[in-house]
Design an enzyme around this catalytic site. Structure first.
Site, mmCIF file in Angstrom:
data_model
loop_
_atom_site.group_PDB
_atom_site.id
_atom_site.type_symbol
_atom_site.label_atom_id
_atom_site.label_comp_id
_atom_site.label_asym_id
_atom_site.label_seq_id
_atom_site.Cartn_x
_atom_site.Cartn_y
_atom_site.Cartn_z
ATOM 1 N N THR A 169 -6.958 -4.615 0.648
ATOM 2 C CA THR A 169 -5.758 -4.919 1.460
ATOM 3 C C THR A 169 -5.982 -6.142 2.336
ATOM 4 O O THR A 169 -5.124 -7.034 2.414
ATOM 5 C CB THR A 169 -5.380 -3.720 2.344
ATOM 6 O OG1 THR A 169 -5.099 -2.591 1.509
ATOM 7 C CG2 THR A 169 -4.166 -4.001 3.208
ATOM 8 N N ASP A 190 0.851 -1.199 0.000
ATOM 9 C CA ASP A 190 0.000 0.000 0.000
ATOM 10 C C ASP A 190 0.888 1.251 0.000
ATOM 11 O O ASP A 190 0.666 2.203 -0.767
ATOM 12 C CB ASP A 190 -0.898 0.046 1.250
ATOM 13 C CG ASP A 190 -1.909 -1.085 1.337
ATOM 14 O OD1 ASP A 190 -1.514 -2.205 1.715
ATOM 15 O OD2 ASP A 190 -3.079 -0.860 1.016
HETATM 16 N N1 LIG Z 1 -15.446 -0.267 8.290
HETATM 17 C C1 LIG Z 1 -14.380 -0.032 7.516
HETATM 18 N N2 LIG Z 1 -13.225 0.401 8.050
HETATM 19 C C2 LIG Z 1 -12.156 0.649 7.257
HETATM 20 N N3 LIG Z 1 -12.126 0.477 5.921
HETATM 21 C C3 LIG Z 1 -13.272 0.053 5.361
HETATM 22 C C4 LIG Z 1 -14.449 -0.233 6.111
HETATM 23 N N4 LIG Z 1 -15.403 -0.655 5.252
HETATM 24 C C5 LIG Z 1 -14.851 -0.638 4.029
HETATM 25 N N5 LIG Z 1 -13.581 -0.208 4.090
HETATM 26 C C6 LIG Z 1 -12.635 -0.052 2.961
HETATM 27 O O1 LIG Z 1 -13.380 0.101 1.767
HETATM 28 C C7 LIG Z 1 -12.848 -0.746 0.749
HETATM 29 C C8 LIG Z 1 -13.864 -1.764 0.358
HETATM 30 O O2 LIG Z 1 -14.149 -2.547 1.488
HETATM 31 P P1 LIG Z 1 -14.490 -4.110 1.269
HETATM 32 O O3 LIG Z 1 -13.300 -4.732 0.626
HETATM 33 O O4 LIG Z 1 -14.743 -4.594 2.663
HETATM 34 O O5 LIG Z 1 -15.714 -4.146 0.398
HETATM 35 C C9 LIG Z 1 -11.577 -1.378 1.316
HETATM 36 O O6 LIG Z 1 -10.498 -0.524 0.921
HETATM 37 P P2 LIG Z 1 -8.940 -0.823 1.161
HETATM 38 O O7 LIG Z 1 -8.736 -2.300 1.018
HETATM 39 O O8 LIG Z 1 -8.295 0.000 0.076
HETATM 40 O O9 LIG Z 1 -8.617 -0.326 2.518
HETATM 41 C C10 LIG Z 1 -11.824 -1.332 2.816
HETATM 42 O O10 LIG Z 1 -10.683 -1.308 3.589
HETATM 43 MG MG LIG Z 2 -7.250 0.606 3.332
HETATM 44 MG MG LIG Z 3 -6.516 0.821 -0.159
#
Ligand SMILES: Nc1ncnc2c1ncn2[C@@H]1O[C@H](COP(=O)(O)O)[C@@H](OP(=O)(O)O)[C@H]1O
Ligand SMILES: [Mg+2]
Ligand SMILES: [Mg+2]
Ligand SMILES: [Mg+2]
Length: 314
Positions: A125, A53
């Protein structure tokens, strides 16, 4: 004969540079994975960050800001500027396929300082750390006057089940209003079934309550906002339903731009369009509701339970 790079409109050059740099970013992601130590930092609840990242954000932000010093670039990761940026990460080449396209009149005269670029260096991630590699995408969204008008989605591990040489895996989709989307083929989802895709690692009661209200035949729980929009584009799901505050503007800018060009629709759970001005709040506090076709979006929006909407102030 493609316009020479300097004569091409700046938006086309930014899109072209973004396509070049995400391909370099994909190699960084693979190099970190191959090294075996992901350098995981826990940013907060369910919020991981790896060396990939960090390195990819340095790669993309430094490469684009060197070429386009007047644009606003907003990346997910908060990195110290002294963070080591390797020379080999700096990409200043422009992708010729992009430069060969004709920029629509209404975008051709947009000045550099009006452009906001939203960067998610590694989306998915959590899944990257768990080895669910095709959930990972690199997202570079391009916004003008608060609207997502173009972007790039790079999926470094695409086709990993077939292509065994990891450095040959991967694909890059890119597009812009008035030009179209390249690198993927839009497919309609199956009829007679309702398939909903949602988060795999950030679920909660309201996320599930909302999905249940839409009576799906199947729920695909996968990582990454970019990855879920790819499922919509490729006809693997009808809707992406995420009734939670968790994702941010860098998660949705590029996927929204490409999905809209292909006839889909992405809004918050109230049906409001998302704004991408540089000073907008990063959190998508109204959640995310996206459909493969704009024509069916209202069917899903009107089924979002009232009590859930109250927890998601737009
Ligand atoms: N409650 C939460 N706290 C932190 N990040 C969240 C979150 N819900 C969703 N996200 C972030 O939104 C993106 C999509 O979420 P998901 O994969 O769960 O559908 C991911 O991005 P990143 O992987 O770039 O951090 C995830 O980390
Ligand atoms: Mg993230
Ligand atoms: Mg990210
Ligand atoms: Mg993300």
């Amino acid at each position: 004969m493609a316009a020479s790079s300097s004569a091409a409109p700046v938006l086309l050059r930014i899109l072209s540079a973004s396509v070049s740099v995400v391909n370099r970013a994909g190699r960084i992601i693979k190099d970190v994975m191959r090294k075996g130590d992901l350098g995981i930092i826990d940013k907060g609840i369910d919020d991981l960050q790896t060396e990939a990242d960090r390195s990819v954000q340095h790669c993309i932000v430094t490469s684009l800001s060197r070429q386009f010093p007047k644009i606003s670039i907003i990346g997910e990761e908060e990195l110290d500027s002294e963070g080591k940026v390797l020379d080999e990460w700096i990409v200043t080449s422009l992708d010729s396929d992009v430069l060969a396209k004709k920029c629509p009149e209404n975008l051709a005269s947009i000045p550099e300082e009006k452009v906001v670029v939203w960067v998610d260096p590694l989306d998915g991630t959590s899944e990257y750390t768990q080895g669910l590699l095709d959930h990972v995408t690199v997202l570079v969204g391009i916004a003008v006057n608060g609207k997502a008008i173009g972007g790039v989605i790079h999926q470094p591990y695409y086709n990993y089940q077939v292509e065994k040489d990891v450095y040959k895996q991967g694909r890059t989709l890119w597009g812009m209003n008035g030009i179209g989307v390249f690198g993927i083929e839009k497919k309609a989802p199956c009829e007679g079934k309702r398939i909903i895709t949602t988060t795999r690692s950030h679920s909660n009661k309201n996320v599930n309550l909302t999905i249940d209200a839409m009576k799906p035949d199947e729920v695909l729980r996968v990582g990454g906002a970019g990855h879920k929009v790819l499922l919509l584009i490729e006809g693997r799901a009808h809707a992406y339903v995420f009734a939670s505050k968790g994702c941010k503007k860098w998660d949705t800018c590029a996927p929204e731009a490409l999905l809209h060009i292909l006839g889909g629709k992405l809004t918050d759970m109230h049906g409001n369009s998302l704004e991408y001005h540089k000073d907008i709040q990063y959190l998508n506090s109204g959640g995310v509701l996206a459909t493969y076709d704009a024509a069916v979006h209202e069917w899903y929006r009107e089924r979002v339970p009232e009590e859930v909407k109250k927890t998601l102030p737009p």
